[in-house]
Design a protein around this motif. Structure first.
Motif, short mmCIF file in Angstrom:
data_model
loop_
_atom_site.label_atom_id
_atom_site.label_comp_id
_atom_site.label_asym_id
_atom_site.label_seq_id
_atom_site.Cartn_x
_atom_site.Cartn_y
_atom_site.Cartn_z
N ASN A 167 -22.43 -13.12 61.10
CA ASN A 167 -23.84 -13.31 61.40
C ASN A 167 -24.63 -13.41 60.10
O ASN A 167 -24.55 -12.54 59.23
N PHE A 168 -25.38 -14.52 59.97
CA PHE A 168 -26.38 -14.67 58.92
C PHE A 168 -27.74 -14.49 59.59
O PHE A 168 -28.11 -15.27 60.47
N ASP A 169 -28.47 -13.47 59.19
CA ASP A 169 -29.73 -13.13 59.84
C ASP A 169 -30.88 -13.36 58.87
O ASP A 169 -30.95 -12.75 57.81
N ASN A 179 -23.10 -10.51 57.72
CA ASN A 179 -22.55 -9.35 58.40
C ASN A 179 -21.30 -9.79 59.14
O ASN A 179 -21.34 -10.71 59.95
N LEU A 180 -20.17 -9.14 58.84
CA LEU A 180 -18.88 -9.57 59.37
C LEU A 180 -18.22 -8.42 60.11
O LEU A 180 -18.06 -7.32 59.57
N ASP A 226 -15.04 -19.37 53.77
CA ASP A 226 -14.52 -18.95 52.47
C ASP A 226 -14.25 -17.45 52.44
O ASP A 226 -13.20 -17.01 51.95
N VAL A 227 -15.18 -16.65 52.99
CA VAL A 227 -14.99 -15.20 53.01
C VAL A 227 -13.80 -14.82 53.87
O VAL A 227 -12.93 -14.04 53.45
N LEU A 244 -18.43 -5.18 57.89
CA LEU A 244 -18.63 -5.41 56.47
C LEU A 244 -19.92 -6.18 56.26
O LEU A 244 -20.32 -6.98 57.11
N GLY A 245 -20.55 -5.96 55.12
CA GLY A 245 -21.78 -6.69 54.78
C GLY A 245 -21.67 -7.30 53.39
O GLY A 245 -21.35 -6.59 52.43
N TYR A 246 -21.92 -8.59 53.29
CA TYR A 246 -21.83 -9.30 52.02
C TYR A 246 -23.21 -9.85 51.66
O TYR A 246 -23.86 -10.50 52.49
N THR A 247 -23.64 -9.63 50.43
CA THR A 247 -24.95 -10.08 49.98
C THR A 247 -24.79 -11.28 49.06
O THR A 247 -24.01 -11.24 48.10
N PHE A 248 -25.52 -12.34 49.37
CA PHE A 248 -25.53 -13.56 48.57
C PHE A 248 -26.98 -13.91 48.26
O PHE A 248 -27.90 -13.38 48.88
#
Length: 234
Positions: free
Chosen positions: A182-184, A158-159, A215-216, A148-152
């Motif tokens: 992973n935060f890239d 990336n999870l 949190d996610v 999964l990919g979450y945009t902030f």
């Protein structure tokens, strides 16, 4: 099901090029990247392909041609006890002449199902996925992994979610669902001095990424349901 257990933090600093043999135990202590009082665990590995030094504090420093990783087992540690962000910041300060191109904040944690393998599989295949005939194909339980990919603002998480197990002392392996985050951050193309400043800013704010990851993942928790799962003969 228990709360999320965060097991490991790894900070990966990407560079255009570095000699892995440079990062010896003596170099790391003399430059105060690593505290002088730390003791090495096992025999360090040193080669042009890659070097690794592991310390009794649960920290490893791993150097390759285009990256240096600072990895720490952070289970049961408070934030102020976690060392790798400080090590990475010291590394960037000492070797500020390197061409830095990116940094990754990598986290690994899990939800523990307390020995209930059926509950772990139910979480994967009825909570995260939809039950269907695809689940019963073959002679053994199907294995699943989810990306999964979450945009902030200013970052992306990336999870990856997988079934796994952890070995408990004097017990059988314990079923878990593993969450690898992973935060890239990409620094390529910027001014070298600005890249160093941005890199230090990212490292100084690592706890924000940890909190966001927690949190996610905690939003995935859900009470167990009575959905029947397929069974397989051993």
């Amino acid at each position: 099901m228990q709360n999320l257990t965060v097991q490991e933090l790894a900070i990966v600093v990407a560079v255009q090029k570095i000699d892995p043999t440079l990062l010896t135990p003596d170099f790391l202590t003399m430059t105060q990247i690593v505290p002088a009082a730390w003791e090495i665990l096992g025999q360090p590995v040193r080669s042009y392909d890659g070097s690794q030094i592991t310390y009794q504090q649960g920290v490893s420093v791993i150097a390759q041609a285009q990256r240096v990783s600072f990895v720490e087992l952070i289970l049961n540690k408070e934030a102020e006890q976690i060392e790798v962000p400080k090590l990475a910041q010291a590394f960037v300060k000492v070797l500020s002449n390197l061409e830095f191109v990116g940094v990754g904040i990598n986290l690994r944690g899990y939800l523990d199902f307390e020995g209930k393998s059926e509950a772990a599989r139910r979480f994967m295949f009825s909570h995260l996925l939809a039950l269907g005939d695809w689940l019963t194909i073959g002679d053994a339980p199907v294995q699943a992994g989810i990306n999964l990919g979450y945009t902030f603002p200013g970052k992306r998480l990336n999870l990856t979610i997988n079934e796994a197990s952890v070995q408990q002392p004097e017990q059988n392996s314990n079923p878990i669902v593993l969450f690898s985050g992973n935060f890239d951050y990409d620094l390529a193309g910027g001014d070298p001095a600005a890249n160093v400043a941005r890199l230090q800013e990212i490292l100084a704010n690592w706890q924000q990424d940890l909190a966001l990851y927690e949190d996610v993942v905690n939003k995935f928790k859900k009470a167990e349901t009575a959905i029947e799962m397929p069974t397989y003969s051993s």
